[in-house]
Structure formats: C-alpha cells, structure tokens
Design an enzyme around this catalytic site. Structure first.
Site, PDB file in Angstrom:
ATOM      1  N   GLY A  12      -3.783  -3.754   4.086  1.00 46.01           N
ATOM      2  CA  GLY A  12      -2.622  -3.986   3.236  1.00 46.01           C
ATOM      3  C   GLY A  12      -1.340  -3.416   3.815  1.00 46.01           C
ATOM      4  O   GLY A  12      -1.234  -3.129   4.997  1.00 46.01           O
ATOM      5  N   THR A  13      -0.343  -3.254   2.937  1.00 44.76           N
ATOM      6  CA  THR A  13       0.949  -2.700   3.354  1.00 44.76           C
ATOM      7  C   THR A  13       0.800  -1.229   3.737  1.00 44.76           C
ATOM      8  O   THR A  13       0.129  -0.466   3.072  1.00 44.76           O
ATOM      9  CB  THR A  13       1.968  -2.830   2.208  1.00 44.76           C
ATOM     10  OG1 THR A  13       2.285  -4.210   2.027  1.00 44.76           O
ATOM     11  CG2 THR A  13       3.263  -2.082   2.549  1.00 44.76           C
ATOM     12  N   THR A  14       1.456  -0.865   4.819  1.00 39.87           N
ATOM     13  CA  THR A  14       1.499   0.534   5.231  1.00 39.87           C
ATOM     14  C   THR A  14       2.932   0.873   5.628  1.00 39.87           C
ATOM     15  O   THR A  14       3.523   0.193   6.467  1.00 39.87           O
ATOM     16  CB  THR A  14       0.572   0.799   6.430  1.00 39.87           C
ATOM     17  OG1 THR A  14      -0.750   0.401   6.097  1.00 39.87           O
ATOM     18  CG2 THR A  14       0.574   2.277   6.789  1.00 39.87           C
TER      19      THR A  14
END
Length: 209
Positions: A12-14
C-alpha cells in the site's frame, strides 16, 4: 482459497520523513488506488507548502490535497504579514488544526517536514484524527506497519544526508524484489557505513539506477 505465502506482499501507500544532520529527507510511493484498481501509477504524494516546508500525503487523495491547498494559502498570508518565511512548526500546527477540526470528515494521515533557521530540520507526523507528534523520523500510510523495526535499527542521531537517502530508498525496494531479499539487503546495509560510492554501487547492482 489458496494463498501463496511466498508471493511479494502488497504494502500500500508508504510515506516517510527522516531527519539528518542538517536537514530532512522525505519519500513517498507514487501509486494511487481506487479499491483494487490502480488509478495512477505516477502520482506525486509530496506537496510543497512553502520554500522550506513540504507535506507527504496518505489516505484519501482528495482530502489531503484540499488540506494542503488551504495550508499553503494560510502560510502565504502568514509570510506576507510577518515579512519572513513560516516555520515548520507553524505549518505542521496549521495542518493539525484543520485535521482536528474536520476529523469526522477526513480520511488522511500526513507527514510535515522542512527546515527553518530556528530549529533546523524537523519532522511532524499528523495521523488520522489530528494528533501532532514531533519525531526524528516518521512513517505513515498502510505500508508503514512493515517498517518500524527497520527504522528503529537504521536511524541514528547525527546521520549524514547519504545515510538518510539510503534509508528512504530502501523502503521502496519491495516493489522490485521479494520480501526475503528485501530484508537480507536491509540487514547488510544497516551495519555498514554508507557512502555515496557504496550507495551507487549497491543500487546499480539491484538495477535501481
């Protein structure tokens, strides 16, 4: 349903912010998704607020973008009124204020990072709900769960810019290699002094350059 446990994990988003001796390093992935559909593989999740302050955005893209726009406008007015650039602390607290006042409507978490002449490089984390935390490094987004142990080992007081850059770049290695290989490479680099030459050599071997 059969699950392939050896397959690379989707993280996912990091977003990350790391302080070093003289400034900060910010990093973010570039993928925007809508459920299981990847809407944009080249989005910019790092937004400039002033000449010396930036914000890393995670969560709802619409929410984080509109908050960034409001904060940028308020900081511009602040700079005109005072005749000097706004500090990182002021910018972070504006983000916190807007996030907290609208916490029932916003789905976002951000990291505010920058440099000013009063306190040098600073990182502030503003997670979902509008809390504000000043930290030497901050990690956010749904992919952040995997990274706390790594940063506890890798971050150190007085890091050089090169070392901070390597920390940032290592976070996004899982996109191109398996999880096991990722951690092997992290363990190798965590215990060695990093220079620009070593960093360039290692990254070229990993086909990142």
């Amino acid at each position: 349903m059969d699950i392939d446990l050896s397959a690379p994990h989707s993280m996912g988003t990091t977003i990350i912010g790391v302080t070093y001796n003289g400034g900060v390093v910010l990093g973010a992935d570039s993928r925007t998704s809508t459920g299981m559909y990847v809407a944009n593989r080249a989005s910019d999740k790092i937004t400039q607020l002033t000449d010396n302050v930036y914000i890393c955005r995670s969560g709802s893209a619409a929410d984080s973008q509109v908050i960034s726009d409001y904060v940028r406008y308020f900081l511009h007015q602040h700079t005109i009124q005072l005749g000097q650039p706004a500090t990182v602390k002021v910018a972070a607290n504006l983000v916190r204020l807007l996030s907290y006042q609208n916490k029932n409507m916003l789905q976002m978490g951000v990291i505010v990072g920058g440099w000013d002449k009063y306190e040098g490089g600073q990182i502030y984390s503003v997670p979902l709900g509008g809390t504000i935390l000043k930290q030497p490094f901050a990690i956010g987004g749904s992919g952040s769960t995997y990274l706390y142990g790594f940063f506890d080992q890798a971050w150190k007081e007085g890091m050089s810019k090169d070392e901070a850059e390597v920390c940032k770049m290592l976070i996004f290695v899982p996109d191109i290699c398996s999880v096991n290989m990722f951690w092997q490479k992290i363990l190798f680099l965590c215990y060695h002094t990093i220079t620009s030459q070593i960093m360039s050599y290692v990254l070229s071997r990993w086909q990142l350059l």
